[in-house]
Design an enzyme around this catalytic site. Structure first.
Site, PDB file in Angstrom:
ATOM      1  N   HIS A  99      26.524  24.355  -3.182  1.00  0.00           N
ATOM      2  CA  HIS A  99      27.974  24.228  -3.011  1.00  0.00           C
ATOM      3  C   HIS A  99      28.697  24.772  -4.234  1.00  0.00           C
ATOM      4  CE1 HIS A  99      26.872  20.449  -5.149  1.00  0.00           C
ATOM      5  NE2 HIS A  99      28.005  20.651  -5.785  1.00  0.00           N
TER       6      HIS A  99
ATOM      7  N   HIS B  75      32.253  24.646 -11.006  1.00  0.00           N
ATOM      8  CA  HIS B  75      30.797  24.867 -11.072  1.00  0.00           C
ATOM      9  C   HIS B  75      30.234  25.400  -9.772  1.00  0.00           C
ATOM     10  CE1 HIS B  75      30.694  20.607  -9.512  1.00  0.00           C
ATOM     11  NE2 HIS B  75      29.660  21.054  -8.842  1.00  0.00           N
TER      12      HIS B  75
ATOM     13  N   HIS C  69      25.877  11.025  -9.106  1.00  0.00           N
ATOM     14  CA  HIS C  69      27.279  10.946  -8.723  1.00  0.00           C
ATOM     15  C   HIS C  69      27.524   9.731  -7.831  1.00  0.00           C
ATOM     16  CE1 HIS C  69      28.277  14.912 -10.153  1.00  0.00           C
ATOM     17  NE2 HIS C  69      27.434  15.512  -9.353  1.00  0.00           N
TER      18      HIS C  69
HETATM   19 FE   LIG Z   1      28.592  19.685  -7.574  1.00  0.00          FE
END
Ligand SMILES: [Fe+2]
Length: 310
Positions: free
Chosen positions: A155, A217, A249
């Site tokens: 992603h 990123h 995360h």
């Molecule tokens: Fe990420």
């Protein structure tokens, strides 16, 4: 609906300032496979378990950042059907003929409300993952697994303005889901939005920034959290600058490390995370839990993570 329409982020074009150092980083150390250099000096990479010819393009430039990102769509009819919908949303759509981008069929290009150049394409030369398509087995050829053992491009997270308009485009035109969002506790304004067009927790995400077109990123998928730790060992061995060491995360529940390429572009290696289905309602975090939303294991927000973009 089975996965049709936009399939995945299939190509990310990154500006780098020193191609020799960048080749050492993306190729030798991370272990992406260099598949081509074009006449203009752009260098092309693929990860081992991708079937298409390439997914990362590096271009030497005076400043780092993102040139464009491209989603692969299911077929050419999808491109044809999407074009009037993108125009009706209010974006100008440029046609790029087949072959202008190497190994690629025709493309549509448009600017997102957040100031990012996005493309769609249906065809790219397929080269496979070395396993073949008849009785493919599970282990690729010996030379294929190397560096961080990257499975595939996963992603991108991009910073810009008007991110709620991006959400409207992705949900209304591309039929994505807003899987998660981070909002300001007081104003309820969107600060970060996470969009899935698949069963991944996100395929693309946008974070609110005062300037359009920023690059936060690009993320690469590893097989497991164990592989994330092994990648961290190599990051230490080669003294690759680290933004945030191994953590998990809250958003997406993915295991993660953030580090920088030699030009200051942020990279991530990512593993696990939950399975998203379209009948799940949006998960909402607010700024009272900013630390846990970003880095759940020490629930501490990082200044650099929030402010350093290329
Ligand atoms: Fe990420």
């Amino acid at each position: 609906m089975a996965l049709r329409g936009l399939l995945r982020v299939g190509e990310v074009a990154i500006r780098v300032m020193d191609m020799k150092l960048s080749r050492r980083h993306y190729g030798d150390r991370m272990g992406l496979h260099e598949v081509m250099e074009d006449a203009d000096g752009r260098v092309y990479y693929k990860a081992w378990d991708e079937h298409d010819h390439h997914s990362i393009v590096l271009r030497q430039a005076d400043s780092p950042g993102l040139d464009y990102f491209a989603f692969k769509v299911y077929d050419d009819k999808t491109l044809t059907d999407l074009e009037p919908k993108i125009r009706a949303f209010g974006l100008e759509v440029k046609h790029i003929a087949a072959g202008v981008y190497p190994k690629s069929g025709r493309r549509l290009e448009f600017m997102l409300p957040s100031g990012h150049r996005m493309q769609l394409y249906a065809h790219k030369e397929q080269v496979g993952n070395t396993l073949g398509y008849l009785n493919p087995g599970v282990v690729p050829d010996e030379h294929v697994i190397r560096g961080f053992n990257i499975n595939r491009l996963d992603h991108v997270l991009l910073g810009g303005t008007n991110i709620d308009d991006n959400v409207r485009l992705f949900t209304e035109v591309f039929e994505f889901d807003l899987s998660e969002k981070l909002i300001d506790h007081e104003s309820k304004a969107s600060l970060a939005v996470f969009l899935s067009g698949s069963t991944k927790p996100h395929d693309v995400a946008f974070v609110l920034q005062p300037e359009p077109g920023r690059f936060h990123h690009v993320s690469f998928l590893l097989e497991s959290a164990h592989d994330v730790i092994k990648a961290a060992d190599r990051i230490g061995k080669y003294r690759i600058p680290v933004d945030v060491g191994p953590n998990r995360h809250g958003v997406t529940r993915g295991a993660t490390i953030y580090f920088f390429d030699p030009s200051g572009n942020r990279n991530e290696v990512f593993a696990e995370g939950y399975v998203h289905y379209p009948d799940t309602q949006t998960l909402v975090w607010d700024t009272t839990e900013l630390g846990a939303a970003t880095f759940h294991q020490d629930f501490t927000p990082r200044e650099s993570f929030l402010t350093v973009l290329t």
